[in-house]
Scaffold this motif. Sequence first.
Motif, mmCIF file in Angstrom:
data_model
loop_
_atom_site.group_PDB
_atom_site.id
_atom_site.type_symbol
_atom_site.label_atom_id
_atom_site.label_comp_id
_atom_site.label_asym_id
_atom_site.label_seq_id
_atom_site.Cartn_x
_atom_site.Cartn_y
_atom_site.Cartn_z
ATOM 1 N N GLU A 46 25.399 -3.814 -35.715
ATOM 2 C CA GLU A 46 26.668 -3.163 -35.366
ATOM 3 C C GLU A 46 27.804 -3.690 -36.237
ATOM 4 N N GLU A 47 27.841 -5.008 -36.428
ATOM 5 C CA GLU A 47 28.909 -5.596 -37.239
ATOM 6 C C GLU A 47 28.805 -5.158 -38.692
ATOM 7 N N ALA A 48 27.591 -5.073 -39.226
ATOM 8 C CA ALA A 48 27.419 -4.623 -40.607
ATOM 9 C C ALA A 48 27.894 -3.186 -40.769
ATOM 10 N N THR A 49 27.561 -2.337 -39.799
ATOM 11 C CA THR A 49 27.997 -0.940 -39.852
ATOM 12 C C THR A 49 29.515 -0.842 -39.824
ATOM 13 N N THR A 50 30.137 -1.592 -38.896
ATOM 14 C CA THR A 50 31.603 -1.555 -38.779
ATOM 15 C C THR A 50 32.261 -2.100 -40.041
ATOM 16 N N PHE A 51 31.724 -3.202 -40.552
ATOM 17 C CA PHE A 51 32.295 -3.819 -41.745
ATOM 18 C C PHE A 51 32.250 -2.858 -42.931
ATOM 19 N N HIS A 52 31.093 -2.300 -43.227
ATOM 20 C CA HIS A 52 30.966 -1.448 -44.411
ATOM 21 C C HIS A 52 31.708 -0.119 -44.237
ATOM 22 N N MET A 67 53.878 -2.742 -46.544
ATOM 23 C CA MET A 67 52.808 -3.053 -45.602
ATOM 24 C C MET A 67 51.460 -2.704 -46.229
ATOM 25 N N PRO A 68 50.434 -3.511 -45.940
ATOM 26 C CA PRO A 68 49.091 -3.140 -46.376
ATOM 27 C C PRO A 68 48.490 -2.117 -45.411
ATOM 28 N N GLU A 69 47.404 -1.502 -45.810
ATOM 29 C CA GLU A 69 46.603 -0.727 -44.867
ATOM 30 C C GLU A 69 45.658 -1.719 -44.194
ATOM 31 N N HIS A 70 45.933 -2.008 -42.938
ATOM 32 C CA HIS A 70 45.268 -3.143 -42.284
ATOM 33 C C HIS A 70 44.255 -2.694 -41.249
ATOM 34 N N HIS A 71 43.127 -3.424 -41.202
ATOM 35 C CA HIS A 71 42.099 -3.197 -40.189
ATOM 36 C C HIS A 71 41.641 -4.535 -39.616
ATOM 37 N N ALA A 72 41.540 -4.614 -38.309
ATOM 38 C CA ALA A 72 40.906 -5.756 -37.651
ATOM 39 C C ALA A 72 39.475 -5.343 -37.315
ATOM 40 N N VAL A 73 38.519 -6.111 -37.793
ATOM 41 C CA VAL A 73 37.106 -5.813 -37.556
ATOM 42 C C VAL A 73 36.622 -6.707 -36.419
ATOM 43 N N LEU A 74 36.227 -6.089 -35.321
ATOM 44 C CA LEU A 74 35.883 -6.843 -34.122
ATOM 45 C C LEU A 74 34.418 -7.273 -34.124
ATOM 46 N N GLU A 75 34.160 -8.435 -33.532
ATOM 47 C CA GLU A 75 32.793 -8.884 -33.352
ATOM 48 C C GLU A 75 32.086 -7.998 -32.330
ATOM 49 N N LEU A 89 29.936 -11.936 -39.469
ATOM 50 C CA LEU A 89 31.024 -11.209 -40.127
ATOM 51 C C LEU A 89 31.590 -12.010 -41.289
ATOM 52 N N SER A 90 31.724 -13.321 -41.113
ATOM 53 C CA SER A 90 32.218 -14.153 -42.202
ATOM 54 C C SER A 90 31.286 -14.079 -43.405
ATOM 55 N N ARG A 91 29.979 -14.086 -43.163
ATOM 56 C CA ARG A 91 29.028 -14.008 -44.268
ATOM 57 C C ARG A 91 29.098 -12.656 -44.967
ATOM 58 N N LEU A 92 29.283 -11.584 -44.183
ATOM 59 C CA LEU A 92 29.464 -10.261 -44.793
ATOM 60 C C LEU A 92 30.683 -10.260 -45.709
ATOM 61 N N GLY A 93 31.783 -10.875 -45.237
ATOM 62 C CA GLY A 93 32.992 -10.937 -46.052
ATOM 63 C C GLY A 93 32.773 -11.714 -47.323
ATOM 64 N N HIS A 94 32.145 -12.881 -47.215
ATOM 65 C CA HIS A 94 31.903 -13.703 -48.405
ATOM 66 C C HIS A 94 31.030 -12.985 -49.425
#
Length: 286
Positions: free
Chosen positions: A104-110, A84-92, A133-138
């Motif tokens: 808020e999303e940038a803080t949660t993402f990083h 199993m991976p170490e998994h996280h769901a990042v919420l909008e 969030l998609s742009r942060l991921g890219h």
Amino acid sequence: MPSDDAPNSLPTAPSKPAGPHFFVIGNEKGGTGKSTTTMHLIAGFLASGVRVGSMDLDSRQGTLTRYIENRRDFADKHGISLAMPEHHAVLESRENIKADAEAEEATTFHRTVQELSDCDVIIIDTPGRDSYLSRLGHAQADTLITPINDSFVDLDVLAIVDPDTYRVRRPSKYAEAVFQEKMSRARRLGANRTFDWIVIRNRLSQLDSRNRQAMDQALEELSRRIGFRVAAGFSERVVFREMFLEGLTLLDLKTAGSARMSMSHVAARQELRDLFTAIGLTDVKV
């Protein structure tokens, strides 16, 4: 929102020392096999013995998160061990003000990236639409993988194509945004320090049809123009939909006690070998 005249801007990822390699699965269209591709990459890297973190940025659909939950439930139900991976769901964010929501999303993402910093590989599944969030991921990508269905309906996410000649008129806003991020990173980190962009052709026709030849032509032209490479992905196979319900991948079938291998399984495993080779994951037995 970005203007109609400019590509969506990607937030700049902070400069980071050597650490996890980020694989980002990105496409602004849904139904292209992103989560299937993501889960098989996760399984492949787990099988290679590295520490894998995963992030699901699509809280609306949550397909990757459900895939991993199904995997955990299957292992518990049958008393078997599945990596199993170490998994996280990042919420909008639910903030109504755009600037507050993005902060808020940038803080949660990083923060999530930091929590996964001990992993060797972090694999990020992004939404099938434009979002902050998609742009942060890219912007975090070391390798960007864009699955598309092998049709001009889905090629539209990368380019506007002339219907008579099949020549590329211009890249899409998504492709321009990714290209601009590549150029920005090259300027910031040095001419040769950008990210690898791989476009994966899913549901590839086995017939040498006129449509396939036209797709070959358009993708070859566009790849030279905006800097990606092309790899074959998965055909349309019922086996992938069946495995989702149990959280399994092609790498798990023997462990899960499914010794019977149909011709569809065999063909799909060869597709997976080819995909792993394209990505550089060559030490995993499929």
